[in-house]
Design a protein around this motif. Structure first.
Motif, PDB file in Angstrom:
ATOM      1  N   VAL A 159      64.101  53.371  63.819  1.00  0.00           N
ATOM      2  CA  VAL A 159      62.888  52.533  63.290  1.00  0.00           C
ATOM      3  C   VAL A 159      63.565  51.103  63.162  1.00  0.00           C
ATOM      4  O   VAL A 159      63.966  50.628  62.801  1.00  0.00           O
ATOM      5  CB  VAL A 159      62.562  52.767  61.640  1.00  0.00           C
ATOM      6  N   ASN A 160      62.441  50.527  64.494  1.00  0.00           N
ATOM      7  CA  ASN A 160      63.432  48.748  64.462  1.00  0.00           C
ATOM      8  C   ASN A 160      62.520  47.982  62.736  1.00  0.00           C
ATOM      9  O   ASN A 160      61.278  48.048  63.523  1.00  0.00           O
ATOM     10  CB  ASN A 160      62.675  47.915  65.454  1.00  0.00           C
ATOM     11  N   ASN A 161      63.476  48.023  62.269  1.00  0.00           N
ATOM     12  CA  ASN A 161      62.694  47.696  60.934  1.00  0.00           C
ATOM     13  C   ASN A 161      62.982  46.194  60.417  1.00  0.00           C
ATOM     14  O   ASN A 161      62.289  45.588  59.811  1.00  0.00           O
ATOM     15  CB  ASN A 161      62.839  48.397  59.581  1.00  0.00           C
ATOM     16  N   ALA A 162      64.469  45.243  60.408  1.00  0.00           N
ATOM     17  CA  ALA A 162      65.154  44.153  59.892  1.00  0.00           C
ATOM     18  C   ALA A 162      63.881  42.819  60.347  1.00  0.00           C
ATOM     19  O   ALA A 162      63.229  42.823  61.844  1.00  0.00           O
ATOM     20  CB  ALA A 162      66.596  44.042  60.782  1.00  0.00           C
ATOM     21  N   GLY A 163      63.761  42.168  59.881  1.00  0.00           N
ATOM     22  CA  GLY A 163      63.290  40.950  59.640  1.00  0.00           C
ATOM     23  C   GLY A 163      63.663  40.485  58.897  1.00  0.00           C
ATOM     24  O   GLY A 163      63.978  40.202  57.781  1.00  0.00           O
ATOM     25  N   ILE A 164      63.525  38.790  59.418  1.00  0.00           N
ATOM     26  CA  ILE A 164      62.923  37.769  58.593  1.00  0.00           C
ATOM     27  C   ILE A 164      62.158  36.433  58.678  1.00  0.00           C
ATOM     28  O   ILE A 164      61.699  37.005  59.635  1.00  0.00           O
ATOM     29  CB  ILE A 164      64.741  37.061  58.618  1.00  0.00           C
ATOM     30  N   LEU A 165      61.756  36.116  57.561  1.00  0.00           N
ATOM     31  CA  LEU A 165      60.741  34.487  57.678  1.00  0.00           C
ATOM     32  C   LEU A 165      61.531  33.412  57.468  1.00  0.00           C
ATOM     33  O   LEU A 165      62.561  33.543  56.082  1.00  0.00           O
ATOM     34  CB  LEU A 165      59.235  34.870  57.862  1.00  0.00           C
TER      35      LEU A 165
ATOM     36  N   GLN B  45      60.507  41.591  49.322  1.00  0.00           N
ATOM     37  CA  GLN B  45      61.084  40.434  48.535  1.00  0.00           C
ATOM     38  C   GLN B  45      61.187  39.508  49.923  1.00  0.00           C
ATOM     39  O   GLN B  45      60.830  37.852  49.527  1.00  0.00           O
ATOM     40  CB  GLN B  45      62.220  40.945  48.599  1.00  0.00           C
ATOM     41  N   MET B  46      60.102  39.557  50.611  1.00  0.00           N
ATOM     42  CA  MET B  46      60.367  38.298  52.111  1.00  0.00           C
ATOM     43  C   MET B  46      58.945  37.626  51.772  1.00  0.00           C
ATOM     44  O   MET B  46      59.309  36.121  52.332  1.00  0.00           O
ATOM     45  CB  MET B  46      59.378  39.627  53.229  1.00  0.00           C
ATOM     46  N   HIS B  47      57.920  37.255  51.009  1.00  0.00           N
ATOM     47  CA  HIS B  47      56.728  36.361  50.787  1.00  0.00           C
ATOM     48  C   HIS B  47      58.424  35.390  49.059  1.00  0.00           C
ATOM     49  O   HIS B  47      57.781  33.727  50.084  1.00  0.00           O
ATOM     50  CB  HIS B  47      56.010  36.861  49.730  1.00  0.00           C
ATOM     51  N   ALA B  48      58.918  35.636  48.933  1.00  0.00           N
ATOM     52  CA  ALA B  48      60.051  35.262  48.329  1.00  0.00           C
ATOM     53  C   ALA B  48      61.155  34.338  49.335  1.00  0.00           C
ATOM     54  O   ALA B  48      60.801  33.280  49.672  1.00  0.00           O
ATOM     55  CB  ALA B  48      60.372  35.620  46.917  1.00  0.00           C
ATOM     56  N   ASP B  49      61.300  34.466  50.421  1.00  0.00           N
ATOM     57  CA  ASP B  49      62.003  33.969  51.669  1.00  0.00           C
ATOM     58  C   ASP B  49      61.275  32.981  51.859  1.00  0.00           C
ATOM     59  O   ASP B  49      61.405  32.261  52.763  1.00  0.00           O
ATOM     60  CB  ASP B  49      62.378  34.907  52.173  1.00  0.00           C
TER      61      ASP B  49
ATOM     62  N   GLU C  48      54.010  34.450  44.642  1.00  0.00           N
ATOM     63  CA  GLU C  48      53.030  34.878  44.726  1.00  0.00           C
ATOM     64  C   GLU C  48      51.905  34.929  45.299  1.00  0.00           C
ATOM     65  O   GLU C  48      51.018  34.862  45.602  1.00  0.00           O
ATOM     66  CB  GLU C  48      52.685  34.036  43.405  1.00  0.00           C
ATOM     67  N   ARG C  49      52.337  35.271  46.608  1.00  0.00           N
ATOM     68  CA  ARG C  49      51.643  34.582  48.203  1.00  0.00           C
ATOM     69  C   ARG C  49      50.289  35.758  48.223  1.00  0.00           C
ATOM     70  O   ARG C  49      49.296  35.399  48.469  1.00  0.00           O
ATOM     71  CB  ARG C  49      52.429  34.865  49.071  1.00  0.00           C
ATOM     72  N   ILE C  50      50.990  37.077  47.555  1.00  0.00           N
ATOM     73  CA  ILE C  50      49.797  38.202  48.210  1.00  0.00           C
ATOM     74  C   ILE C  50      48.788  37.991  46.610  1.00  0.00           C
ATOM     75  O   ILE C  50      47.250  37.687  46.716  1.00  0.00           O
ATOM     76  CB  ILE C  50      50.928  39.770  47.503  1.00  0.00           C
ATOM     77  N   GLU C  51      49.260  37.402  45.434  1.00  0.00           N
ATOM     78  CA  GLU C  51      48.012  37.105  44.346  1.00  0.00           C
ATOM     79  C   GLU C  51      47.226  36.001  45.130  1.00  0.00           C
ATOM     80  O   GLU C  51      45.783  36.540  44.621  1.00  0.00           O
ATOM     81  CB  GLU C  51      49.013  37.101  43.505  1.00  0.00           C
ATOM     82  N   ARG C  52      47.615  35.151  46.028  1.00  0.00           N
ATOM     83  CA  ARG C  52      46.800  34.063  46.602  1.00  0.00           C
ATOM     84  C   ARG C  52      45.619  34.512  47.380  1.00  0.00           C
ATOM     85  O   ARG C  52      44.791  34.050  47.241  1.00  0.00           O
ATOM     86  CB  ARG C  52      47.898  32.518  47.094  1.00  0.00           C
TER      87      ARG C  52
END
Ligand code: NAP
Length: 250
Positions: A87-93, A195-199, A204-208
């Motif tokens: 499972v290739n899952n590792a990712g960053i933004l 945690q990715m959205h905090a990065d 709170e991106r999903i709430e928006r």
């Protein structure tokens, strides 16, 4: 021939990867949890899986680095046996911004972590899985993103483009190894609570954004893990070069 199936989950210590690791362990797989820097999260997860009777190891490896990928797969060969599912899952933004503000260093870092890593891990998996090389076949599941289709304007088009590359890798590699006992599929999550959205600078991106999601909520990591597991399992033996969107309809 080994009896227990072996899964490697890159970036398996937290978020979607952690939910996936738990699910595979519950289903009897021997699990390799790969992580880059958060050793604590990975070892807590390993303890949880082992306490529940599961088999797992943790391996620190930066999967954007070839030498680390070689060590990751060699460790799994020695400690768990030949990989049956990758499972290739590792990712960053990174912080949301427009293209004019992006440095070359940022763009290259996103591409090496999100794209080169998937190529290198897939290469090592194919070498072990291919029936043309004496392997028993296997499955690769790539975690892409709905961003591959939206392009993520004004947020992170570097990240979105890296996921577009993963969609294309999925298609090309699936065709390349289809006659060698290997299936290659892809899951494209939408807005998932990790945690990715905090990065990206907006916890709170999903709430928006959730009011534009037809199901009117963000997704849970477990909901993505279920799609990954199905594509890796013997329930999906006629699926290759296929994509499952887990986006709540977005
Ligand atoms: P997350 O909670 O931020 O977790 C990312 C994981 O990737 C961490 O375990 C991290 O390791 C690992 N990682 C990053 N770079 C690595 C490297 N070079 N080598 C090894 N491990 C590395 O993110 P997530 O939301 O679960 O994301 C998982 C996947 O889903 C990613 O590919 C992401 O692009 C995709 N996705 C997520 C969403 C979403 O809304 N969350 C939506 C679409 C797609 P450490 O713990 O050691 O730092």
């Amino acid at each position: 021939m080994q009896n227990t199936k072996v899964v490697i989950i890159t970036g398996g210590g937290r978020g979607i990867g952690a939910a996936t690791a738990k699910l595979f362990a519950q289903q009897g797989y021997a699990v390799c949890i790969n992580y880059k820097s958060n050793e604590k999260a990975a070892s807590l997860l390993a303890d949880e899986i082992q306490d529940a009777g599961g088999q797992c190891i943790t391996v620190q490896a930066d999967v954007s680095q070839e030498v680390d990928v070689l060590r990751l797969f060699a460790t799994v060969d020695n400690e768990l046996g030949t990989v049956s599912v990758l499972v290739n899952n590792a990712g960053i933004l990174f912080q949301q911004m427009r293209l004019e503000e992006m440095t070359a260093e940022r763009i290259n870092t996103v591409l090496s972590n999100n794209v080169t890593s998937y190529f290198l891990c897939s290469r090592e998996a194919v070498k072990r899985m291919s029936t043309h090389r004496g392997g028993n076949g296997g499955v690769i599941v790539n975690v892409s993103s709905g961003a591959a289709r939206s392009g993520s304007p004004n947020e992170y088009i570097d990240y979105a483009a890296s996921k577009g590359a993963i969609d294309t890798l999925t298609k090309g590699l699936a065709m390349e190894v289809a006659s060698e006992g290997i299936r290659v599929n892809c899951v494209r999550p939408g807005l998932i609570y990790t945690q990715m959205h905090a990065d990206g600078g907006e916890p709170e991106r999903i709430e928006r954004l959730k009011s534009v999601i037809p199901l009117q909520r963000g997704g849970e990591p477990q909901e993505v893990a279920e799609a990954i597991f199905w594509l890796a399992s013997d329930k999906s033996t006629f699926s290759t070069a296929n994509y499952i969107d887990v986006t709540g309809g977005l």
